[in-house]
Design a protein around this motif. Structure first.
Motif, PDB file in Angstrom:
ATOM      1  N   MET A   1     -50.066  11.497 -30.384  1.00 64.36           N
ATOM      2  CA  MET A   1     -49.575  12.326 -31.481  1.00 64.36           C
ATOM      3  C   MET A   1     -48.280  11.722 -32.009  1.00 64.36           C
ATOM      4  O   MET A   1     -47.427  11.301 -31.229  1.00 64.36           O
ATOM      5  N   ASN A   2     -48.181  11.639 -33.311  1.00 65.19           N
ATOM      6  CA  ASN A   2     -47.046  11.041 -34.012  1.00 65.19           C
ATOM      7  C   ASN A   2     -47.036   9.526 -33.884  1.00 65.19           C
ATOM      8  O   ASN A   2     -46.154   8.875 -34.420  1.00 65.19           O
ATOM      9  N   ASN A   3     -47.957   8.965 -33.153  1.00 68.60           N
ATOM     10  CA  ASN A   3     -48.054   7.516 -33.038  1.00 68.60           C
ATOM     11  C   ASN A   3     -49.446   7.126 -32.568  1.00 68.60           C
ATOM     12  O   ASN A   3     -49.638   6.941 -31.385  1.00 68.60           O
ATOM     13  N   PRO A   4     -50.426   7.019 -33.410  1.00 71.00           N
ATOM     14  CA  PRO A   4     -50.398   7.032 -34.876  1.00 71.00           C
ATOM     15  C   PRO A   4     -50.949   8.302 -35.518  1.00 71.00           C
ATOM     16  O   PRO A   4     -51.046   8.361 -36.733  1.00 71.00           O
ATOM     17  N   PHE A   5     -51.316   9.342 -34.752  1.00 74.61           N
ATOM     18  CA  PHE A   5     -52.024  10.470 -35.345  1.00 74.61           C
ATOM     19  C   PHE A   5     -51.109  11.620 -35.754  1.00 74.61           C
ATOM     20  O   PHE A   5     -50.153  11.938 -35.056  1.00 74.61           O
ATOM     21  N   LEU A   6     -51.466  12.257 -36.876  1.00 73.21           N
ATOM     22  CA  LEU A   6     -50.718  13.396 -37.380  1.00 73.21           C
ATOM     23  C   LEU A   6     -51.467  14.713 -37.221  1.00 73.21           C
ATOM     24  O   LEU A   6     -50.917  15.764 -37.508  1.00 73.21           O
ATOM     25  N   SER A   7     -52.721  14.659 -36.771  1.00 68.61           N
ATOM     26  CA  SER A   7     -53.459  15.909 -36.601  1.00 68.61           C
ATOM     27  C   SER A   7     -54.438  15.827 -35.442  1.00 68.61           C
ATOM     28  O   SER A   7     -54.929  14.756 -35.094  1.00 68.61           O
ATOM     29  N   ALA A   8     -54.694  16.991 -34.874  1.00 71.01           N
ATOM     30  CA  ALA A   8     -55.709  17.151 -33.835  1.00 71.01           C
ATOM     31  C   ALA A   8     -56.530  18.364 -34.237  1.00 71.01           C
ATOM     32  O   ALA A   8     -55.976  19.403 -34.604  1.00 71.01           O
ATOM     33  N   LEU A   9     -57.852  18.213 -34.196  1.00 74.76           N
ATOM     34  CA  LEU A   9     -58.745  19.287 -34.614  1.00 74.76           C
ATOM     35  C   LEU A   9     -59.620  19.716 -33.444  1.00 74.76           C
ATOM     36  O   LEU A   9     -60.365  18.902 -32.899  1.00 74.76           O
ATOM     37  N   LEU A  10     -59.509  20.961 -33.073  1.00 75.91           N
ATOM     38  CA  LEU A  10     -60.327  21.545 -32.022  1.00 75.91           C
ATOM     39  C   LEU A  10     -61.427  22.349 -32.694  1.00 75.91           C
ATOM     40  O   LEU A  10     -61.147  23.292 -33.438  1.00 75.91           O
ATOM     41  N   PHE A  11     -62.660  21.955 -32.440  1.00 73.70           N
ATOM     42  CA  PHE A  11     -63.801  22.669 -32.994  1.00 73.70           C
ATOM     43  C   PHE A  11     -64.395  23.556 -31.908  1.00 73.70           C
ATOM     44  O   PHE A  11     -64.758  23.066 -30.838  1.00 73.70           O
ATOM     45  N   THR A  12     -64.457  24.856 -32.183  1.00 76.87           N
ATOM     46  CA  THR A  12     -65.072  25.795 -31.248  1.00 76.87           C
ATOM     47  C   THR A  12     -66.093  26.634 -32.025  1.00 76.87           C
ATOM     48  O   THR A  12     -66.136  26.586 -33.258  1.00 76.87           O
ATOM     49  N   THR A  13     -66.865  27.401 -31.307  1.00 79.20           N
ATOM     50  CA  THR A  13     -67.832  28.269 -31.981  1.00 79.20           C
ATOM     51  C   THR A  13     -67.159  29.503 -32.584  1.00 79.20           C
ATOM     52  O   THR A  13     -67.733  30.159 -33.439  1.00 79.20           O
ATOM     53  N   ASP A  14     -65.933  29.806 -32.156  1.00 74.80           N
ATOM     54  CA  ASP A  14     -65.194  30.945 -32.700  1.00 74.80           C
ATOM     55  C   ASP A  14     -64.441  30.583 -33.976  1.00 74.80           C
ATOM     56  O   ASP A  14     -64.430  31.336 -34.936  1.00 74.80           O
ATOM     57  N   ASN A  15     -63.751  29.417 -33.943  1.00 69.21           N
ATOM     58  CA  ASN A  15     -62.990  28.952 -35.097  1.00 69.21           C
ATOM     59  C   ASN A  15     -62.583  27.495 -34.884  1.00 69.21           C
ATOM     60  O   ASN A  15     -62.742  26.952 -33.795  1.00 69.21           O
ATOM     61  N   ASP A  16     -62.097  26.874 -35.936  1.00 71.94           N
ATOM     62  CA  ASP A  16     -61.528  25.535 -35.839  1.00 71.94           C
ATOM     63  C   ASP A  16     -60.017  25.712 -35.759  1.00 71.94           C
ATOM     64  O   ASP A  16     -59.430  26.441 -36.565  1.00 71.94           O
ATOM     65  N   VAL A  17     -59.406  25.049 -34.776  1.00 78.52           N
ATOM     66  CA  VAL A  17     -57.965  25.141 -34.592  1.00 78.52           C
ATOM     67  C   VAL A  17     -57.389  23.772 -34.933  1.00 78.52           C
ATOM     68  O   VAL A  17     -57.815  22.753 -34.386  1.00 78.52           O
ATOM     69  N   VAL A  18     -56.428  23.758 -35.858  1.00 82.11           N
ATOM     70  CA  VAL A  18     -55.871  22.502 -36.342  1.00 82.11           C
ATOM     71  C   VAL A  18     -54.393  22.412 -35.979  1.00 82.11           C
ATOM     72  O   VAL A  18     -53.607  23.313 -36.303  1.00 82.11           O
ATOM     73  N   PHE A  19     -54.035  21.325 -35.289  1.00 81.98           N
ATOM     74  CA  PHE A  19     -52.636  21.019 -35.021  1.00 81.98           C
ATOM     75  C   PHE A  19     -52.236  19.918 -35.990  1.00 81.98           C
ATOM     76  O   PHE A  19     -52.914  18.890 -36.081  1.00 81.98           O
ATOM     77  N   LYS A  20     -51.155  20.133 -36.743  1.00 79.51           N
ATOM     78  CA  LYS A  20     -50.708  19.143 -37.728  1.00 79.51           C
ATOM     79  C   LYS A  20     -49.220  18.878 -37.582  1.00 79.51           C
ATOM     80  O   LYS A  20     -48.451  19.777 -37.244  1.00 79.51           O
ATOM     81  N   LEU A  21     -48.860  17.633 -37.863  1.00 78.19           N
ATOM     82  CA  LEU A  21     -47.450  17.267 -37.963  1.00 78.19           C
ATOM     83  C   LEU A  21     -47.127  17.058 -39.436  1.00 78.19           C
ATOM     84  O   LEU A  21     -47.851  16.353 -40.136  1.00 78.19           O
ATOM     85  N   ASN A  22     -46.029  17.654 -39.899  1.00 76.61           N
ATOM     86  CA  ASN A  22     -45.638  17.445 -41.291  1.00 76.61           C
ATOM     87  C   ASN A  22     -44.736  16.209 -41.405  1.00 76.61           C
ATOM     88  O   ASN A  22     -44.536  15.484 -40.426  1.00 76.61           O
ATOM     89  N   LYS A  23     -44.186  15.976 -42.583  1.00 75.93           N
ATOM     90  CA  LYS A  23     -43.349  14.786 -42.807  1.00 75.93           C
ATOM     91  C   LYS A  23     -42.110  14.770 -41.926  1.00 75.93           C
ATOM     92  O   LYS A  23     -41.607  13.711 -41.567  1.00 75.93           O
ATOM     93  N   LYS A  24     -41.610  15.952 -41.579  1.00 71.78           N
ATOM     94  CA  LYS A  24     -40.439  16.041 -40.699  1.00 71.78           C
ATOM     95  C   LYS A  24     -40.836  16.006 -39.226  1.00 71.78           C
ATOM     96  O   LYS A  24     -40.010  16.176 -38.355  1.00 71.78           O
ATOM     97  N   ARG A  25     -42.148  15.828 -38.975  1.00 67.00           N
ATOM     98  CA  ARG A  25     -42.723  15.763 -37.626  1.00 67.00           C
ATOM     99  C   ARG A  25     -42.568  17.073 -36.865  1.00 67.00           C
ATOM    100  O   ARG A  25     -42.414  17.099 -35.648  1.00 67.00           O
ATOM    101  N   THR A  26     -42.645  18.154 -37.618  1.00 70.17           N
ATOM    102  CA  THR A  26     -42.682  19.482 -37.029  1.00 70.17           C
ATOM    103  C   THR A  26     -44.145  19.879 -36.900  1.00 70.17           C
ATOM    104  O   THR A  26     -44.915  19.718 -37.841  1.00 70.17           O
ATOM    105  N   GLY A  27     -44.521  20.386 -35.748  1.00 74.85           N
ATOM    106  CA  GLY A  27     -45.908  20.760 -35.511  1.00 74.85           C
ATOM    107  C   GLY A  27     -46.218  22.171 -35.949  1.00 74.85           C
ATOM    108  O   GLY A  27     -45.357  23.048 -35.941  1.00 74.85           O
ATOM    109  N   SER A  28     -47.478  22.376 -36.332  1.00 79.05           N
ATOM    110  CA  SER A  28     -47.953  23.717 -36.665  1.00 79.05           C
ATOM    111  C   SER A  28     -49.415  23.829 -36.248  1.00 79.05           C
ATOM    112  O   SER A  28     -50.126  22.830 -36.148  1.00 79.05           O
ATOM    113  N   ILE A  29     -49.828  25.059 -36.011  1.00 78.50           N
ATOM    114  CA  ILE A  29     -51.218  25.338 -35.635  1.00 78.50           C
ATOM    115  C   ILE A  29     -51.781  26.310 -36.664  1.00 78.50           C
ATOM    116  O   ILE A  29     -51.145  27.309 -36.999  1.00 78.50           O
TER     117      ILE A  29
END
Length: 132
Positions: free
Chosen positions: A82-110
């Motif tokens: 994460m942050n080297n080199p990837f900016l996102s992680a995507l978890l696919f489940t049968t309930d929902n898709d959960v996305v972890f993202k890093l923005n330009k300031k490298r702050t994470g969000s779900i």
């Protein structure tokens, strides 16, 4: 604020989806610039002794490399990308898709989205059948 605590929360969602038998797949994507490493795919595999491992497939421009790890061993491996080199992680489940993202300031969000997959991974379904 560092993104690591948010990624740790995301990882808890990964572990919970495996425990709940809703896990479909996990993908690390959206690289920073043009990198040799294009994606990382994570799927559970069931060994002969009914022991579950995580298959981590690193997809490069010219090849793929697969390694197998316990769920706990997989976390620091994936976190290091994460942050080297990837900016996102995507978890696919049968309930929902959960996305972890890093923005330009490298702050994470779900964030959550409607599920892409209607059924869990084949291995998760097999584990459900065997009562594992």
């Amino acid at each position: 604020m560092s993104y690591e605590p948010i990624f740790a929360l995301f990882w808890e969602r990964v572990k919970q989806s495996i425990e709940d038998k809703t896990f479909a797949k996990l993908t690390l994507a959206k690289t920073i610039g043009d990198t040799e490493l294009k994606n990382i795919y994570v799927r559970p595999v069931l060994l002969e002794n009914n022991l579950m491992r995580m298959s981590i497939i690193a997809r490069y421009k010219t090849e793929e490399m697969e390694s197998f790890h316990s769920l706990d061993e997989a976390y620091p491996i994936l976190a290091s990308y994460m942050n080297n080199p990837f900016l996102s992680a995507l978890l696919f489940t049968t309930d929902n898709d959960v996305v972890f993202k890093l923005n330009k300031k490298r702050t994470g969000s779900i964030s959550e989205q409607a599920p892409t997959f209607k059924s869990a991974s084949d291995v998760i379904l097999e584990m459900k059948e065997k009562g594992l």
